[in-house]
Design an enzyme around this catalytic site. Structure first.
Site, PDB file in Angstrom:
ATOM      1  N   ASP A  51       0.839  -1.198   0.000  1.00 47.23           N
ATOM      2  CA  ASP A  51       0.000   0.000   0.000  1.00 47.23           C
ATOM      3  C   ASP A  51       0.879   1.254   0.000  1.00 47.23           C
ATOM      4  OD1 ASP A  51       0.885  -0.180   2.598  1.00 47.23           O
ATOM      5  OD2 ASP A  51      -1.091  -0.071   3.530  1.00 47.23           O
ATOM      6  N   SER A  52       2.213   1.054  -0.045  1.00 43.69           N
ATOM      7  CA  SER A  52       3.122   2.170  -0.308  1.00 43.69           C
ATOM      8  C   SER A  52       2.868   2.738  -1.701  1.00 43.69           C
ATOM      9  CB  SER A  52       4.583   1.735  -0.161  1.00 43.69           C
ATOM     10  OG  SER A  52       4.821   0.536  -0.881  1.00 43.69           O
ATOM     11  N   ASP A  90      -1.046  -6.080  -0.208  1.00 40.45           N
ATOM     12  CA  ASP A  90      -1.424  -5.420   1.047  1.00 40.45           C
ATOM     13  C   ASP A  90      -2.926  -5.202   1.116  1.00 40.45           C
ATOM     14  OD1 ASP A  90       0.470  -4.868   3.001  1.00 40.45           O
ATOM     15  OD2 ASP A  90       1.317  -3.174   1.888  1.00 40.45           O
ATOM     16  N   LYS A 120      -1.341  -9.324   2.851  1.00 37.05           N
ATOM     17  CA  LYS A 120      -0.568  -8.889   4.023  1.00 37.05           C
ATOM     18  C   LYS A 120      -1.434  -7.946   4.853  1.00 37.05           C
ATOM     19  CE  LYS A 120       3.180  -5.996   3.807  1.00 37.05           C
ATOM     20  NZ  LYS A 120       2.733  -4.815   4.582  1.00 37.05           N
ATOM     21  N   GLU A 122      -1.504  -5.537   8.639  1.00 32.97           N
ATOM     22  CA  GLU A 122      -0.720  -4.909   9.704  1.00 32.97           C
ATOM     23  C   GLU A 122      -1.404  -5.113  11.057  1.00 32.97           C
ATOM     24  OE1 GLU A 122       0.047  -0.802   8.819  1.00 32.97           O
ATOM     25  OE2 GLU A 122       0.937  -1.258   6.866  1.00 32.97           O
ATOM     26  N   GLU A 189       9.085  -4.199  10.568  1.00 35.61           N
ATOM     27  CA  GLU A 189       9.548  -2.923  10.007  1.00 35.61           C
ATOM     28  C   GLU A 189      10.125  -2.027  11.092  1.00 35.61           C
ATOM     29  OE1 GLU A 189       6.824  -1.053   7.313  1.00 35.61           O
ATOM     30  OE2 GLU A 189       7.974   0.811   7.226  1.00 35.61           O
TER      31      GLU A 189
HETATM   32  O1  KIV Z   1       3.589  -1.099   1.647  1.00 34.60           O
HETATM   33  C1  KIV Z   1       4.769  -1.472   1.683  1.00 34.60           C
HETATM   34  O2  KIV Z   1       5.578  -1.176   0.798  1.00 34.60           O
HETATM   35  C2  KIV Z   1       5.198  -2.274   2.823  1.00 34.60           C
HETATM   36  C3  KIV Z   1       6.654  -2.542   2.980  1.00 34.60           C
HETATM   37  C4  KIV Z   1       7.340  -1.337   3.468  1.00 34.60           C
HETATM   38  C5  KIV Z   1       6.926  -3.719   3.827  1.00 34.60           C
HETATM   39  O3  KIV Z   1       4.388  -2.672   3.612  1.00 34.60           O
END
Ligand code: KIV
Length: 271
Positions: A51-52, A90, A120, A122, A189
């Site tokens: 989600d980056s 994510d 993924k 969090e 992280e």
């Molecule tokens: O969204 C992302 O890029 C991440 C990584 C920093 C692990 O969760």
């Protein structure tokens, strides 16, 4: 030179075996077809559709605004490029916290509509119901603890997490819980290297670090950062493998000059 083993396809089982064999796992983010194709051909083990994307693709300050539809769009583009890597997607903010039924619906949409191989999420204990329900549908889940960017407004800062004993203890407890629930891997992280090593040593699932030192089972970075496309983000943990910002900037200037000076197109570049 490539040092990866010639596995045909990376699966969650293969990643588990890699940890047992002491073979490190390489993971990077990607959000589009062209980049994912290059990355997969290079032999990356895991591609994270992070989600980056909210930051590096859409220009938002945080990861919070990205939507499920946008994540599915990015993930589908990546999946169409990939032959070998495991594609992890994510789950965006607001699609799994506090409601496990909604969480499962979101995860099913990701799997069905993008073709991704895993999701993924969090958090630890506070999302355990959602993790359990998603796993019960046969969807592999990767955990994410430490600096969890979707909680940035709770933390108030992007600084190193779990330096204090209380937070470190909770992180260890959450990591053990996630393993017990059945997640296939865990991202840690921006936490102290010693703590990350301790977690990796105490879990049998692979632990992938970002800013978590060398004592874990693999590493992940954001592609745009490691390629040197983002100039304004320089945390200590980031190693830049290229300076694409400069390369691209020069290429753009050259193109503009060539167009304006009538150098482009030349005789051989027209019909
Ligand atoms: O969204 C992302 O890029 C991440 C990584 C920093 C692990 O969760």
């Amino acid at each position: 030179m490539s040092v990866h083993k010639e596995y045909k396809k990376i699966t969650t089982k293969r990643l588990f075996d890699m940890k047992q064999a002491g073979e490190k796992i390489a993971m990077l983010t990607a959000y589009d077809y062209t980049m994912a194709k290059i990355l997969d051909a290079a032999g990356i083990d895991i591609i994270l559709v992070g989600d980056s994307a909210s930051n590096v693709m859409a220009g938002h300050e945080t990861t919070l605004p990205i939507t499920l539809e946008q994540m599915i769009y990015h993930a589908g583009s990546v999946v169409r490029a990939v032959n070998r890597a495991l594609v992890v997607v994510d789950m965006p903010f607001g699609t799994y916290q506090g409601n496990s039924t909604k969480a499962l619906e979101s995860a099913i949409r990701i799997m069905k509509e993008s073709g991704g191989h895993a999701v993924k999420m969090e958090g630890g204990e506070e999302i355990s119901d959602s993790v359990t329900r998603i796993l019960s549908a046969g969807i592999p889940v990767m955990g994410h603890l430490g600096l969890t960017p979707q909680s940035i407004y709770k933390f108030g800062t992007y600084t190193v997490r779990a330096k204090e004993e209380k937070e470190a203890e909770k992180l260890i407890k959450d990591a053990k819980l996630l393993e017990k629930l059945g997640v296939f891997a865990l991202v840690l992280e921006k936490i102290p290297a010693k703590l990350a090593q301790k977690v990796a040593q105490n879990l049998s699932i692979p632990v992938i670090g970002i800013g978590a030192g060398a004592g874990v089972d693999g590493q992940v970075l954001v592609m745009h950062d490691m390629l040197g496309m983002t100039k304004d983000f320089s945390p200590r943990f980031l190693r830049r493998y290229a300076d694409l910002h400069t390369t691209m900037h020069k290429a753009f200037i050259q193109y503009i000059n060539d167009v304006k000076s009538l150098d482009f197109p030349n005789e051989n570049e027209q019909y």
